[in-house]
Design a protein around this motif. Structure first.
Motif, PDB file in Angstrom:
ATOM      1  N   ALA A 106       0.810  -1.224   0.000  1.00 41.42           N
ATOM      2  CA  ALA A 106       0.000   0.000   0.000  1.00 41.42           C
ATOM      3  C   ALA A 106       0.840   1.269   0.000  1.00 41.42           C
ATOM      4  O   ALA A 106       0.404   2.304  -0.516  1.00 41.42           O
ATOM      5  N   ASN A 107       2.059   1.220   0.583  1.00 39.79           N
ATOM      6  CA  ASN A 107       2.832   2.467   0.710  1.00 39.79           C
ATOM      7  C   ASN A 107       4.267   2.336   0.213  1.00 39.79           C
ATOM      8  O   ASN A 107       5.114   3.160   0.547  1.00 39.79           O
ATOM      9  N   HIS A 108       4.551   1.303  -0.570  1.00 34.33           N
ATOM     10  CA  HIS A 108       5.920   1.113  -1.024  1.00 34.33           C
ATOM     11  C   HIS A 108       6.326   2.246  -1.971  1.00 34.33           C
ATOM     12  O   HIS A 108       5.477   2.896  -2.589  1.00 34.33           O
ATOM     13  N   PRO A 109       7.623   2.502  -2.118  1.00 37.44           N
ATOM     14  CA  PRO A 109       8.082   3.544  -3.042  1.00 37.44           C
ATOM     15  C   PRO A 109       7.778   3.182  -4.492  1.00 37.44           C
ATOM     16  O   PRO A 109       8.279   2.175  -5.005  1.00 37.44           O
ATOM     17  N   GLN A 110       6.980   3.989  -5.148  1.00 35.60           N
ATOM     18  CA  GLN A 110       6.555   3.684  -6.517  1.00 35.60           C
ATOM     19  C   GLN A 110       7.728   3.654  -7.487  1.00 35.60           C
ATOM     20  O   GLN A 110       7.731   2.876  -8.447  1.00 35.60           O
ATOM     21  N   MET A 133      13.479   8.383   7.193  1.00 37.38           N
ATOM     22  CA  MET A 133      14.054   7.045   7.051  1.00 37.38           C
ATOM     23  C   MET A 133      14.705   6.917   5.674  1.00 37.38           C
ATOM     24  O   MET A 133      14.024   6.851   4.655  1.00 37.38           O
ATOM     25  N   TYR A 134      16.030   6.916   5.659  1.00 36.06           N
ATOM     26  CA  TYR A 134      16.780   6.638   4.440  1.00 36.06           C
ATOM     27  C   TYR A 134      16.960   5.125   4.337  1.00 36.06           C
ATOM     28  O   TYR A 134      17.174   4.437   5.338  1.00 36.06           O
ATOM     29  N   TYR A 135      16.888   4.597   3.138  1.00 33.89           N
ATOM     30  CA  TYR A 135      16.970   3.149   2.942  1.00 33.89           C
ATOM     31  C   TYR A 135      17.543   2.873   1.558  1.00 33.89           C
ATOM     32  O   TYR A 135      17.558   3.742   0.672  1.00 33.89           O
ATOM     33  N   ASP A 161       6.850   7.718   1.242  1.00 30.18           N
ATOM     34  CA  ASP A 161       8.050   7.943   0.450  1.00 30.18           C
ATOM     35  C   ASP A 161       7.985   9.317  -0.208  1.00 30.18           C
ATOM     36  O   ASP A 161       6.906   9.806  -0.573  1.00 30.18           O
ATOM     37  N   VAL A 162       9.141   9.963  -0.367  1.00 29.43           N
ATOM     38  CA  VAL A 162       9.165  11.297  -0.962  1.00 29.43           C
ATOM     39  C   VAL A 162       8.949  11.260  -2.466  1.00 29.43           C
ATOM     40  O   VAL A 162       8.800  12.315  -3.099  1.00 29.43           O
ATOM     41  N   GLY A 163       8.937  10.075  -3.063  1.00 30.67           N
ATOM     42  CA  GLY A 163       8.554   9.958  -4.461  1.00 30.67           C
ATOM     43  C   GLY A 163       9.681   9.881  -5.456  1.00 30.67           C
ATOM     44  O   GLY A 163       9.438   9.775  -6.662  1.00 30.67           O
ATOM     45  N   HIS A 164      10.920   9.910  -4.975  1.00 31.12           N
ATOM     46  CA  HIS A 164      12.064   9.831  -5.896  1.00 31.12           C
ATOM     47  C   HIS A 164      13.282   9.381  -5.098  1.00 31.12           C
ATOM     48  O   HIS A 164      13.340   9.554  -3.867  1.00 31.12           O
ATOM     49  N   PRO A 165      14.276   8.793  -5.762  1.00 29.01           N
ATOM     50  CA  PRO A 165      15.497   8.435  -5.044  1.00 29.01           C
ATOM     51  C   PRO A 165      16.271   9.685  -4.629  1.00 29.01           C
ATOM     52  O   PRO A 165      16.296  10.688  -5.351  1.00 29.01           O
ATOM     53  N   VAL A 166      16.907   9.612  -3.483  1.00 30.66           N
ATOM     54  CA  VAL A 166      17.836  10.665  -3.064  1.00 30.66           C
ATOM     55  C   VAL A 166      19.163  10.493  -3.796  1.00 30.66           C
ATOM     56  O   VAL A 166      19.767  11.457  -4.264  1.00 30.66           O
TER      57      VAL A 166
END
Length: 736
Positions: A106-110, A133-135, A161-166
């Motif tokens: 339901a909330n995984h990083p798209q 939370m960085y992962y 998730d913020v929606g994009h990779p850092v």
């Protein structure tokens, strides 16, 4: 702890209290049930909990987060579902409660796709009212990875998730984008450390002010093929970079060392040097040993995280393996005291990870409250109006003063979470009366951490340190005071255990030292205000092993041929001018390399050699050094070894042609160095400990490993690659 998130916190706290009452787990601030604990931790809920992140959160409890895992052996045996970053909570670092998973469908990083292989090595921080939370997210191949970020209002989620990779996927990158660790420096600059055993090693990159993107190019801080799992802590002028070496997991030939090493620097971007002054990025990199395998039942004790208990004592958490159980490899958590001796960190004064009962962390305040009820009978209002609601106390007057009714010990640690939207917020300590006390203020007007001492109603001393521009006084920050022998160190940090954003050191005025009360003052909101007897620091490491008299019958100065030696193949060495000169063999133990061996003495002994092997011109895994052999398949090598662009010194169990992944780093390397293997026995087996030296006088003792019972040979090796000849000055054997 924003008001809008408090109902969730109260629900979580209430649920945890109910579970604690049933399980006998103490609530935050309550005396612990047990004075001791034993490793591994949390075995009742998580027998597999690796690469853990750790935070002391704003509800006063500790939270830990792990790489995706089966969590329990039963779940693994039944081929059950993976837990995607499981979350656990503890009020004492000993008893833990499982809370659920950070990610689900339901909330995984798209951007990372679903289903996913999993999410690795979470690092959780409190940043201006939110939890970050960085992962790591693996890509479509084993060579790809990226670093993501999710945020939440509480340490238990819900995570968005913020929606994009850092740090985005970089195909076939020389730096593997895994094992993130975020660090906020005292000037407010945010950094992200990441990387692993590829040729690019561990890197650090600056983050934007919101922590959601990178700025500029990254900087390498640890050599390639050297380590992973960075953790950075600042003490005084020094930034300490912890990382973990080879052997993260149980190997087929032995292995599973996974030592924790460290270097330090005056800059968060390095260069980081070890205690010998050797850079972690040199082609023969250094590394001061913090923790390593000590020969007990737990090995692979690495990927560390550091926290602090209520007394101020640091603690080091690592994942581990149960040495006797090669079929599992779940990597449960272990924890031990982290000492600072001579300016360097070491676990249990150099004894390293424990597997017997140990004194538990200080989990309870002697005096204090988390204000989870409106009852303030343990507190006395000296001035102004104070109310306790929504889980913290608050006042609306600059002159307000609230003091606990009970005095604490003479040497103590005080901690509190403070915030203010108007005026100063202060933590009171050394309180004797309304005219005699000290206070540590977060002062928005002066933009400082300011310490004032009042004696006889007058301010007799002030000290302050600036807080960085952009410091958020309206979000919670942790203020701590440690008083020892009448001297106080005051710090402010995002949360307890994080890097200090400012620090003040003062001598307490006459009359303010000794047992006293604590409190809060100013136009403040305060939470988790408590006092605990200050920890007693360990100031000396355990002594290094001692060598006794020289055993001449088991030694050779290479002045003439010695008939006690046995070549396992053709004689390849030449004795000349007091040295054994031995051309490098391209073969290894599995492909028939020749060894130079002799019988080992009975009993305990230490074997030593001085070896020279130029790094330049060598190839492969060229190495030269000591070997102890129980059979053709059971041996230990101790040798400086080339690993592509660098050379490292390994204790190397088994006969694998490459040190990856089972060899164990034991100290720095050099073209000329001294090596020791110390032999004892334990549990009916041969037990060896390795040591290295750069001058033959100062030794760095490293990992242990076992060989099976039976006759032993000791000797020398020169093999594994091509290049210059190795030169041995002697082989000396001593009584231990």
């Amino acid at each position: 702890m924003k008001p809008r998130t408090r109902p969730f916190r109260l629900l979580l706290t209430g649920l945890a209290a109910v579970l604690a009452a049933v399980a006998g787990v103490p609530a935050a601030g309550a005396p612990p049930d047990r004075p001791t604990y034993s490793n591994p931790l949390m075995s009742d809920i998580a027998q597999a909990f690796s690469d853990a992140g750790l935070i002391r959160a704003k509800d006063g409890a500790w939270y830990s987060y792990a790489t995706n895992t089966s969590l329990t052996r039963e779940n693994a045996d039944n081929h059950g579902p993976q837990h995607l970053i499981p979350m656990v909570r503890s009020t004492d670092l000993v008893h833990w409660t499982f809370l659920g998973d950070a990610f689900s469908e339901a909330n995984h990083p798209q951007w990372a796709g679903w289903p996913q292989k999993g999410y690795w090595a979470p690092d959780v921080r409190y940043v201006d009212g939110e939890y970050y939370m960085y992962y790591s997210a693996p890509g479509s191949t084993s060579l790809d990875a990226a670093i993501g970020l999710a945020t939440a209002p509480t340490p238990a989620g819900p995570w968005t998730d913020v929606g994009h990779p850092v740090v985005n996927f970089v195909k076939d990158s020389v730096v593997m984008e895994i094992d993130p660790m975020m660090f906020i420096d005292d000037d407010g600059t945010k950094y992200l450390y990441y990387g692993s055993f590829r040729s690019g090693g561990i890197h650090v990159v600056r983050l934007t002010a919101d922590g959601k993107n990178t700025v500029g190019e990254s900087t390498q801080v640890v050599s390639g093929e050297r380590g992973e799992g960075a953790w950075v802590a600042k003490r005084g002028p020094w930034y300490y970079l912890f990382y973990s070496g080879y052997g993260c997991c149980m190997g087929t030939d032995g292995g599973g060392g996974y030592p924790v090493l460290a270097g330090r620097s005056t800059s968060p971007t390095g260069p980081f040097l070890d205690e010998n002054g050797v850079s972690l990025t040199s082609d023969q990199p250094g590394g001061t040993i913090v923790n390593s395998f000590n020969g007990n039942s737990l090995n692979a004790t690495g990927h560390n995280a550091v926290t602090v208990d209520r007394s101020g004592q640091d603690w080091n958490l690592v994942n581990s393996d149960i040495r006797a159980d090669r079929t599992w490899g779940g990597r449960p958590q272990s924890m031990d005291r982290l000492d600072w001796v001579g300016g360097w960190p070491t676990v249990r004064a150099g004894q390293w990870t424990s597997d017997t009962p140990q004194p538990a962390p200080a989990a309870a305040w002697n005096v204090g409250s988390s204000f989870d009820s409106s009852d303030l009978t343990a507190w006395r209002t000296i001035a102004g109006q104070w109310s306790s609601n929504d889980g913290y106390v608050a006042s609306d007057s600059a002159s307000s003063l609230l003091v606990n009714r009970t005095s604490g010990p003479a040497d103590y640690r005080v901690e509190a979470d403070l915030r203010t939207s108007a005026g100063k917020a202060g933590l009171v300590f050394g309180y004797r009366s309304a005219r005699n006390y000290a206070v540590a203020y977060l002062d928005p007007e002066r933009r400082t951490l300011r310490v004032e001492q009042r004696v006889g109603g007058r301010i007799v001393s002030t000290s302050e340190r600036p807080l960085y521009q952009g410091f958020r006084y309206d979000t919670w920050h942790s203020v701590t005071v440690e008083v020892r022998d009448g001297r106080a160190t005051i710090q402010v940090a995002p949360s307890i255990g994080d890097n200090a954003l400012a620090s003040v050191d003062v001598q307490l005025a006459k009359g303010l030292a000794g047992p006293a009360q604590i409190g809060v003052t100013g136009t403040a909101q305060a939470d988790n205000v408590g006092m605990t007897k200050l920890y007693q620091p360990v100031t000396h490491k355990v002594p290094d092993p001692h060598t006794g008299k020289l055993l001449t019958g088991f030694s050779d100065e290479f002045n003439a041929q010695d008939g006690a030696w046995q070549w396992t193949g053709a004689n390849q060495g030449q004795v000349a001018n007091g040295q054994l000169n031995w051309d490098m063999q391209s073969t290894n133990l599995k492909t028939g390399a020749t060894l130079l061996l002799r019988d080992a003495p009975a009993g305990d002994f230490t074997v030593e050699t001085k070896v020279s092997l130029p790094f330049e011109g060598s190839t492969g895994n060229a190495r030269a050094g000591l070997i102890a052999q129980a059979s053709g398949t059971q041996s230990l090598q101790l040798a400086p070894t080339r690993t592509n662009a660098v050379r490292q010194t390994f204790l190397w169990p088994g006969s694998d042609p490459s040190p990856w992944p089972e060899a164990i780093q034991v100290g720095p390397s050099a073209d000329t160095m001294w090596l020791r293997l110390r032999h004892t026995t334990r549990d009916g087996q041969h037990l060896f400990q390795a040591a290295t030296s750069l001058d033959g006088k100062h030794w760095q003792w490293g990992s242990y490993w076992y060989l099976p019972d039976g006759p032993l040979k000791i000797g020398l090796i020169s093999m594994g690659g091509t290049g210059p000849a190795a030169h041995f000055d002697y082989l000396r054997t001593y009584e231990s």
